[in-house]
Design a protein around this motif. Structure first.
Motif, PDB file in Angstrom:
ATOM      1  N   SER A 112       0.820  -1.210   0.000  1.00 42.78           N
ATOM      2  CA  SER A 112       0.000   0.000   0.000  1.00 42.78           C
ATOM      3  C   SER A 112       0.855   1.261   0.000  1.00 42.78           C
ATOM      4  O   SER A 112       0.432   2.295  -0.529  1.00 42.78           O
ATOM      5  N   TRP A 113       2.067   1.198   0.556  1.00 46.72           N
ATOM      6  CA  TRP A 113       2.934   2.378   0.578  1.00 46.72           C
ATOM      7  C   TRP A 113       3.324   2.804  -0.837  1.00 46.72           C
ATOM      8  O   TRP A 113       3.194   3.975  -1.212  1.00 46.72           O
ATOM      9  N   ALA A 114       3.842   1.868  -1.622  1.00 47.58           N
ATOM     10  CA  ALA A 114       4.251   2.190  -2.997  1.00 47.58           C
ATOM     11  C   ALA A 114       3.048   2.572  -3.846  1.00 47.58           C
ATOM     12  O   ALA A 114       3.124   3.467  -4.696  1.00 47.58           O
ATOM     13  N   LEU A 115       1.926   1.894  -3.622  1.00 51.06           N
ATOM     14  CA  LEU A 115       0.711   2.195  -4.378  1.00 51.06           C
ATOM     15  C   LEU A 115       0.252   3.625  -4.095  1.00 51.06           C
ATOM     16  O   LEU A 115      -0.134   4.363  -5.010  1.00 51.06           O
ATOM     17  N   GLU A 116       0.324   4.041  -2.851  1.00 51.42           N
ATOM     18  CA  GLU A 116      -0.056   5.403  -2.486  1.00 51.42           C
ATOM     19  C   GLU A 116       0.881   6.433  -3.120  1.00 51.42           C
ATOM     20  O   GLU A 116       0.431   7.481  -3.592  1.00 51.42           O
ATOM     21  N   THR A 117       2.172   6.135  -3.116  1.00 55.16           N
ATOM     22  CA  THR A 117       3.146   7.074  -3.691  1.00 55.16           C
ATOM     23  C   THR A 117       2.896   7.279  -5.176  1.00 55.16           C
ATOM     24  O   THR A 117       2.899   8.410  -5.672  1.00 55.16           O
ATOM     25  N   LEU A 118       2.691   6.195  -5.902  1.00 57.16           N
ATOM     26  CA  LEU A 118       2.411   6.305  -7.334  1.00 57.16           C
ATOM     27  C   LEU A 118       1.115   7.070  -7.578  1.00 57.16           C
ATOM     28  O   LEU A 118       1.015   7.856  -8.521  1.00 57.16           O
ATOM     29  N   ASP A 119       0.129   6.836  -6.724  1.00 60.13           N
ATOM     30  CA  ASP A 119      -1.163   7.486  -6.897  1.00 60.13           C
ATOM     31  C   ASP A 119      -1.087   8.984  -6.605  1.00 60.13           C
ATOM     32  O   ASP A 119      -1.799   9.782  -7.220  1.00 60.13           O
ATOM     33  N   LYS A 120      -0.210   9.372  -5.683  1.00 58.34           N
ATOM     34  CA  LYS A 120      -0.103  10.780  -5.294  1.00 58.34           C
ATOM     35  C   LYS A 120       0.732  11.604  -6.273  1.00 58.34           C
ATOM     36  O   LYS A 120       0.561  12.824  -6.357  1.00 58.34           O
ATOM     37  N   SER A 121       1.635  10.954  -6.994  1.00 56.47           N
ATOM     38  CA  SER A 121       2.506  11.682  -7.904  1.00 56.47           C
ATOM     39  C   SER A 121       1.705  12.359  -9.018  1.00 56.47           C
ATOM     40  O   SER A 121       0.899  11.718  -9.693  1.00 56.47           O
ATOM     41  N   GLU A 122       1.954  13.636  -9.224  1.00 57.02           N
ATOM     42  CA  GLU A 122       1.271  14.375 -10.286  1.00 57.02           C
ATOM     43  C   GLU A 122       1.799  13.988 -11.661  1.00 57.02           C
ATOM     44  O   GLU A 122       1.189  14.338 -12.679  1.00 57.02           O
ATOM     45  N   LYS A 148      -6.807   6.250  -7.117  1.00 55.19           N
ATOM     46  CA  LYS A 148      -7.627   6.827  -8.188  1.00 55.19           C
ATOM     47  C   LYS A 148      -7.087   6.489  -9.577  1.00 55.19           C
ATOM     48  O   LYS A 148      -7.818   6.545 -10.561  1.00 55.19           O
ATOM     49  N   LYS A 149      -5.791   6.164  -9.660  1.00 53.07           N
ATOM     50  CA  LYS A 149      -5.159   5.951 -10.965  1.00 53.07           C
ATOM     51  C   LYS A 149      -5.034   4.477 -11.346  1.00 53.07           C
ATOM     52  O   LYS A 149      -4.474   4.157 -12.400  1.00 53.07           O
ATOM     53  N   LEU A 150      -5.534   3.584 -10.504  1.00 51.73           N
ATOM     54  CA  LEU A 150      -5.434   2.158 -10.789  1.00 51.73           C
ATOM     55  C   LEU A 150      -6.322   1.802 -11.972  1.00 51.73           C
ATOM     56  O   LEU A 150      -7.532   2.046 -11.952  1.00 51.73           O
ATOM     57  N   ILE A 151      -5.720   1.214 -13.026  1.00 51.92           N
ATOM     58  CA  ILE A 151      -6.483   0.880 -14.227  1.00 51.92           C
ATOM     59  C   ILE A 151      -6.712  -0.620 -14.384  1.00 51.92           C
ATOM     60  O   ILE A 151      -7.432  -1.048 -15.287  1.00 51.92           O
ATOM     61  N   GLY A 152      -6.076  -1.414 -13.517  1.00 52.56           N
ATOM     62  CA  GLY A 152      -6.282  -2.846 -13.626  1.00 52.56           C
ATOM     63  C   GLY A 152      -5.334  -3.643 -12.764  1.00 52.56           C
ATOM     64  O   GLY A 152      -4.379  -3.106 -12.191  1.00 52.56           O
ATOM     65  N   VAL A 153      -5.628  -4.949 -12.679  1.00 55.94           N
ATOM     66  CA  VAL A 153      -4.783  -5.894 -11.945  1.00 55.94           C
ATOM     67  C   VAL A 153      -4.551  -7.090 -12.851  1.00 55.94           C
ATOM     68  O   VAL A 153      -5.501  -7.697 -13.354  1.00 55.94           O
ATOM     69  N   GLY A 197       7.063  -3.834  -5.748  1.00 56.11           N
ATOM     70  CA  GLY A 197       6.243  -3.629  -4.566  1.00 56.11           C
ATOM     71  C   GLY A 197       7.012  -3.906  -3.291  1.00 56.11           C
ATOM     72  O   GLY A 197       6.610  -3.464  -2.206  1.00 56.11           O
ATOM     73  N   ALA A 198       8.119  -4.639  -3.418  1.00 54.08           N
ATOM     74  CA  ALA A 198       8.965  -4.946  -2.257  1.00 54.08           C
ATOM     75  C   ALA A 198       9.883  -3.779  -1.892  1.00 54.08           C
ATOM     76  O   ALA A 198      10.722  -3.910  -0.998  1.00 54.08           O
ATOM     77  N   ARG A 199       9.754  -2.655  -2.595  1.00 51.93           N
ATOM     78  CA  ARG A 199      10.435  -1.412  -2.214  1.00 51.93           C
ATOM     79  C   ARG A 199       9.337  -0.420  -1.801  1.00 51.93           C
ATOM     80  O   ARG A 199       8.971   0.467  -2.568  1.00 51.93           O
ATOM     81  N   PRO A 200       8.806  -0.565  -0.599  1.00 49.60           N
ATOM     82  CA  PRO A 200       7.604   0.183  -0.227  1.00 49.60           C
ATOM     83  C   PRO A 200       7.806   1.672   0.013  1.00 49.60           C
ATOM     84  O   PRO A 200       6.893   2.457  -0.233  1.00 49.60           O
ATOM     85  N   LEU A 201       8.976   2.076   0.482  1.00 56.41           N
ATOM     86  CA  LEU A 201       9.148   3.470   0.896  1.00 56.41           C
ATOM     87  C   LEU A 201       9.800   4.330  -0.189  1.00 56.41           C
ATOM     88  O   LEU A 201      10.686   5.144   0.079  1.00 56.41           O
ATOM     89  N   PRO A 229      10.562   7.308  -2.130  1.00 52.71           N
ATOM     90  CA  PRO A 229      10.291   8.738  -1.905  1.00 52.71           C
ATOM     91  C   PRO A 229       9.677   9.370  -3.155  1.00 52.71           C
ATOM     92  O   PRO A 229      10.135   9.119  -4.272  1.00 52.71           O
ATOM     93  N   ILE A 230       8.672  10.174  -2.969  1.00 52.59           N
ATOM     94  CA  ILE A 230       7.988  10.756  -4.114  1.00 52.59           C
ATOM     95  C   ILE A 230       8.897  11.717  -4.875  1.00 52.59           C
ATOM     96  O   ILE A 230       8.797  11.856  -6.092  1.00 52.59           O
ATOM     97  N   TYR A 231       9.858  12.357  -4.172  1.00 54.23           N
ATOM     98  CA  TYR A 231      10.781  13.252  -4.871  1.00 54.23           C
ATOM     99  C   TYR A 231      11.633  12.461  -5.854  1.00 54.23           C
ATOM    100  O   TYR A 231      11.942  12.931  -6.960  1.00 54.23           O
ATOM    101  N   LEU A 232      12.039  11.240  -5.450  1.00 51.60           N
ATOM    102  CA  LEU A 232      12.867  10.399  -6.317  1.00 51.60           C
ATOM    103  C   LEU A 232      12.061   9.933  -7.526  1.00 51.60           C
ATOM    104  O   LEU A 232      12.563   9.940  -8.660  1.00 51.60           O
ATOM    105  N   LEU A 233      10.825   9.532  -7.298  1.00 54.73           N
ATOM    106  CA  LEU A 233       9.939   9.126  -8.387  1.00 54.73           C
ATOM    107  C   LEU A 233       9.799  10.241  -9.414  1.00 54.73           C
ATOM    108  O   LEU A 233       9.965  10.024 -10.622  1.00 54.73           O
ATOM    109  N   ASP A 234       9.499  11.439  -8.944  1.00 53.64           N
ATOM    110  CA  ASP A 234       9.286  12.565  -9.857  1.00 53.64           C
ATOM    111  C   ASP A 234      10.577  12.955 -10.584  1.00 53.64           C
ATOM    112  O   ASP A 234      10.546  13.324 -11.765  1.00 53.64           O
ATOM    113  N   GLU A 235      11.710  12.856  -9.895  1.00 54.94           N
ATOM    114  CA  GLU A 235      12.987  13.179 -10.535  1.00 54.94           C
ATOM    115  C   GLU A 235      13.319  12.172 -11.627  1.00 54.94           C
ATOM    116  O   GLU A 235      13.811  12.536 -12.700  1.00 54.94           O
TER     117      GLU A 235
END
Length: 226
Positions: free
Chosen positions: A34-44, A71-76, A111-115, A117-123
């Motif tokens: 859920s941590w990684a899923l939330e980060t991806l979902d929050k990223s603009e 909100k951005k989940l399109i499938g499993v 998914g095994a990298r849960p934490l 950082p959103i700054y790293l994702l966006d960069e």
């Protein structure tokens, strides 16, 4: 150009706990996934999320989705027996979607990298937009002697490539289809694309918080980082 994400949650967790898929093990009171899923979902910068899971984990996956409400989940999609096969299944799923173009970027994250950082994702997304592809590298310092002198010089050496790793959809689809024809499997995304494409990921410094859960002791380490 859109950015689509594939979140892998289908590992065997052999070194963690044979009875529990590590991505569903609790960290900070909620499943690791859920941590990684939330980060991806929050990223603009991320437009969509596709989960790739094990067939036997549907109930646990649904619990994570209900808890996170992305909100951005399109499938499993159901993954394969290996990481490479799960990546292939995720990529094949996105290729069938009309809203995913060849020019779009696709990022693949563990998914095994849960934490993450959103700054790293966006960069990473920004770098991939500029140079075509990107990946985070975790650096360590090694002491190396200069010639025969007694002077020691510190050199930064990349010892681990983390995720997410980001590439154009066209390069990923081509590379993984060629790998399938060769009956060959890569360790990670960068290895597969490097083998079948001239495109190399630009590696930027990773983050210690983006560590991968391999052993159950890693859970306690991550707890201290929250």
């Amino acid at each position: 150009m859109k950015v689509h994400s594939i979140l892998l949650a289908g590992g065997s967790s052999d070194r963690f706990n044979n009875e529990e898929n590590k991505v569903y093990f609790p960290i900070g009171g909620k499943p690791a996934l859920s941590w990684a899923l939330e980060t991806l979902d929050k990223s603009e910068r991320v437009d969509s999320i596709l989960l790739v899971v094990r067939d036997e984990d549907w109930d646990k996956t649904n619990n994570v989705i209900e808890l996170t409400n992305p909100k951005k989940l399109i499938g499993v999609a159901v993954g394969g027996n290996t990481r490479h096969q799960s990546e292939y299944q995720g990529l094949a799923n996105l290729k069938e979607r009309e809203d995913v173009d060849e020019e779009d970027l696709i990022l693949i994250h563990d998914g095994a990298r849960p934490l993450l950082p959103i700054y790293l994702l966006d960069e990473l997304i920004e770098v991939a937009n500029k140079y075509g592809a990107s990946a985070p590298g975790f650096n360590s310092e090694n002491l190396m002697k200069k010639g025969n002198s007694n002077d020691n010089t510190k050199h930064k050496t990349i010892v681990e490539i983390q995720t997410p790793q980001i590439f154009p959809a066209s390069e990923l689809w081509k590379s993984y289809e060629l790998a399938k024809l060769d009956n060959w499997q890569a360790v990670d995304t960068t290895e597969c694309v490097s083998k079948y494409s001239e495109l190399e990921a630009v590696v930027i410094p990773g983050d210690p918080r983006n560590m991968k859960v391999t052993f159950i002791e890693d859970i306690f380490t991550l707890e201290t980082m929250i």
